[in-house]
Write a protein that holds these residues in place. Structure first.
Motif, mmCIF file in Angstrom:
data_model
loop_
_atom_site.group_PDB
_atom_site.id
_atom_site.type_symbol
_atom_site.label_atom_id
_atom_site.label_comp_id
_atom_site.label_asym_id
_atom_site.label_seq_id
_atom_site.Cartn_x
_atom_site.Cartn_y
_atom_site.Cartn_z
ATOM 1 N N GLU A 89 7.031 -12.715 -1.474
ATOM 2 C CA GLU A 89 6.705 -13.790 -2.412
ATOM 3 C C GLU A 89 5.523 -14.621 -1.927
ATOM 4 O OE1 GLU A 89 10.964 -14.500 -4.636
ATOM 5 O OE2 GLU A 89 10.569 -15.674 -2.815
ATOM 6 N N LYS A 90 5.461 -14.875 -0.635
ATOM 7 C CA LYS A 90 4.339 -15.642 -0.078
ATOM 8 C C LYS A 90 3.030 -14.865 -0.234
ATOM 9 C CE LYS A 90 2.936 -18.310 3.943
ATOM 10 N NZ LYS A 90 3.338 -18.792 5.278
ATOM 11 N N LEU A 91 3.064 -13.577 0.084
ATOM 12 C CA LEU A 91 1.860 -12.758 -0.076
ATOM 13 C C LEU A 91 1.438 -12.684 -1.544
ATOM 14 C CD1 LEU A 91 2.767 -9.925 2.437
ATOM 15 C CD2 LEU A 91 0.857 -11.542 2.661
ATOM 16 N N GLN A 92 2.401 -12.539 -2.456
ATOM 17 C CA GLN A 92 2.113 -12.506 -3.897
ATOM 18 C C GLN A 92 1.420 -13.812 -4.316
ATOM 19 O OE1 GLN A 92 3.105 -10.095 -6.466
ATOM 20 N NE2 GLN A 92 1.910 -11.381 -7.815
ATOM 21 N N ARG A 93 1.956 -14.948 -3.887
ATOM 22 C CA ARG A 93 1.372 -16.257 -4.236
ATOM 23 C C ARG A 93 -0.057 -16.386 -3.728
ATOM 24 N NH1 ARG A 93 6.402 -18.082 -2.643
ATOM 25 N NH2 ARG A 93 5.590 -18.881 -0.660
ATOM 26 N N HIS A 94 -0.360 -15.721 -2.616
ATOM 27 C CA HIS A 94 -1.698 -15.816 -2.033
ATOM 28 C C HIS A 94 -2.634 -14.702 -2.509
ATOM 29 C CE1 HIS A 94 0.320 -18.703 0.603
ATOM 30 N NE2 HIS A 94 -0.890 -19.211 0.768
ATOM 31 N N GLY A 95 -2.225 -13.969 -3.535
ATOM 32 C CA GLY A 95 -3.121 -13.011 -4.172
ATOM 33 C C GLY A 95 -3.149 -11.612 -3.582
ATOM 34 N N PHE A 96 -2.251 -11.291 -2.678
ATOM 35 C CA PHE A 96 -2.218 -9.948 -2.105
ATOM 36 C C PHE A 96 -1.544 -8.974 -3.073
ATOM 37 C CE2 PHE A 96 -2.904 -12.532 1.598
ATOM 38 C CZ PHE A 96 -3.703 -11.753 2.413
ATOM 39 N N ASP A 97 -1.963 -7.720 -3.020
ATOM 40 C CA ASP A 97 -1.361 -6.653 -3.824
ATOM 41 C C ASP A 97 -0.124 -6.161 -3.080
ATOM 42 O OD1 ASP A 97 -0.968 -4.677 -5.764
ATOM 43 O OD2 ASP A 97 -2.284 -3.261 -4.741
ATOM 44 N N VAL A 98 1.034 -6.691 -3.452
ATOM 45 C CA VAL A 98 2.282 -6.334 -2.792
ATOM 46 C C VAL A 98 3.265 -5.767 -3.800
ATOM 47 C CG1 VAL A 98 2.068 -7.978 -0.899
ATOM 48 C CG2 VAL A 98 3.186 -8.686 -3.016
ATOM 49 N N SER A 99 4.255 -5.068 -3.276
ATOM 50 C CA SER A 99 5.267 -4.458 -4.122
ATOM 51 C C SER A 99 6.607 -4.512 -3.414
ATOM 52 C CB SER A 99 4.894 -2.999 -4.406
ATOM 53 O OG SER A 99 5.878 -2.361 -5.174
ATOM 54 N N VAL A 100 7.657 -4.733 -4.179
ATOM 55 C CA VAL A 100 9.009 -4.592 -3.656
ATOM 56 C C VAL A 100 9.293 -3.101 -3.633
ATOM 57 C CG1 VAL A 100 11.458 -4.986 -4.152
ATOM 58 C CG2 VAL A 100 9.770 -6.793 -4.614
ATOM 59 N N ARG A 101 9.820 -2.610 -2.545
ATOM 60 C CA ARG A 101 10.203 -1.201 -2.471
ATOM 61 C C ARG A 101 11.713 -1.133 -2.344
ATOM 62 N NH1 ARG A 101 7.360 3.855 -0.988
ATOM 63 N NH2 ARG A 101 9.035 5.353 -0.762
ATOM 64 N N LEU A 102 12.336 -0.672 -3.385
ATOM 65 C CA LEU A 102 13.787 -0.540 -3.433
ATOM 66 C C LEU A 102 14.107 0.912 -3.108
ATOM 67 C CD1 LEU A 102 16.381 -2.038 -4.008
ATOM 68 C CD2 LEU A 102 16.034 -1.609 -6.433
ATOM 69 N N SER A 103 14.254 1.165 -1.799
ATOM 70 C CA SER A 103 14.396 2.536 -1.342
ATOM 71 C C SER A 103 15.276 2.592 -0.110
ATOM 72 C CB SER A 103 13.016 3.093 -1.015
ATOM 73 O OG SER A 103 13.097 4.367 -0.439
ATOM 74 N N PRO A 104 16.388 3.277 -0.197
ATOM 75 C CA PRO A 104 16.883 3.932 -1.402
ATOM 76 C C PRO A 104 17.619 2.939 -2.294
ATOM 77 C CG PRO A 104 18.410 4.358 0.396
ATOM 78 C CD PRO A 104 17.259 3.554 0.966
ATOM 79 N N TYR A 105 17.541 3.164 -3.568
ATOM 80 C CA TYR A 105 18.260 2.340 -4.528
ATOM 81 C C TYR A 105 19.667 2.913 -4.656
ATOM 82 C CZ TYR A 105 19.340 -0.019 -8.989
ATOM 83 O OH TYR A 105 19.903 -0.765 -9.992
ATOM 84 N N VAL A 106 20.628 2.189 -4.093
ATOM 85 C CA VAL A 106 22.046 2.539 -4.174
ATOM 86 C C VAL A 106 22.701 1.369 -4.904
ATOM 87 C CG1 VAL A 106 24.128 3.175 -2.896
ATOM 88 C CG2 VAL A 106 21.864 3.740 -1.954
#
Length: 136
Positions: free
Chosen positions: A18-35
Motif C-alpha cells: 500500500e505504501k509503494l502504491q501510494r508513492h506511485g510504484f507499479d506493484v501487485s498483490v500476488r495471491l499465490s497459492p490461492y487456497v
C-alpha cells in the motif's frame, strides 16, 4: 499455529504494498497459492492496490499430505501435468469473490485454462504478471 514460510507477516507485506502504491510504484498483490479456505477474502478486498495476480494451488502427493488437514482439497479433480487442479468453473467461482482491484490476472499452467484467462480475463493477455516495462 503452523508456519509455512519464513517471511514477514502478511500484514507487514500489505502495508508495504500500500505504501509503494501510494508513492506511485507499479506493484501487485500476488495471491499465490490461492487456497480459499486459508485466505480471509475480506482482508484481500481491503488492500489498497490497483493490481492482483492470482495463482491457484496445484496439488501433488506432497501438497496433499501437507495441506489435507487444513484445507479441503477434494475439489482438485482435474489431473494435468502430475498435479491435481481445480476445474475452471470452481476457479471462476473463487475469483468472483475478489473485488476492488482495477487489474486482475491469473497465472495458470493448465493449458485450456491458460487460454481462457488469456482471452477472457487477464488485464494484459500477453503477460499474466501484468507488469509495466521501463519504456511504457
Amino acid at each position: 499455529s503452523l508456519q509455512y514460510e519464513k517471511a514477514t507477516v502478511p500484514s507487514k507485506r500489505i502495508e508495504a504494498i500500500e505504501k509503494l502504491q501510494r508513492h506511485g510504484f507499479d506493484v501487485s498483490v500476488r495471491l499465490s497459492p490461492y487456497v480459499p479456505e486459508l485466505v480471509d477474502i475480506d482482508v484481500i478486498n481491503k488492500i489498497e492496490c490497483d493490481k492482483i495476480l492470482i495463482e491457484f494451488l496445484r496439488v501433488n502427493t506432497w501438497i496433499n499430505k501437507w495441506f489435507s488437514d487444513i484445507a479441503d482439497l477434494s475439489k482438485h479433480t482435474l489431473k494435468k501435468g502430475g498435479y491435481k487442479h481445480l476445474p475452471l468453473e470452481t476457479k471462476l467461482e473463487y475469483i468472483s469473490k475478489i473485488k476492488n482491484f482495477k487489474e486482475m490476472s491469473v497465472c495458470e499452467d493448465v493449458e485450456e485454462h491458460y487460454h481462457y484467462w488469456e482471452e477472457n480475463f487477464n488485464h494484459n493477455p500477453k503477460d499474466c504478471c501484468n507488469l509495466k516495462m521501463k519504456n511504457q
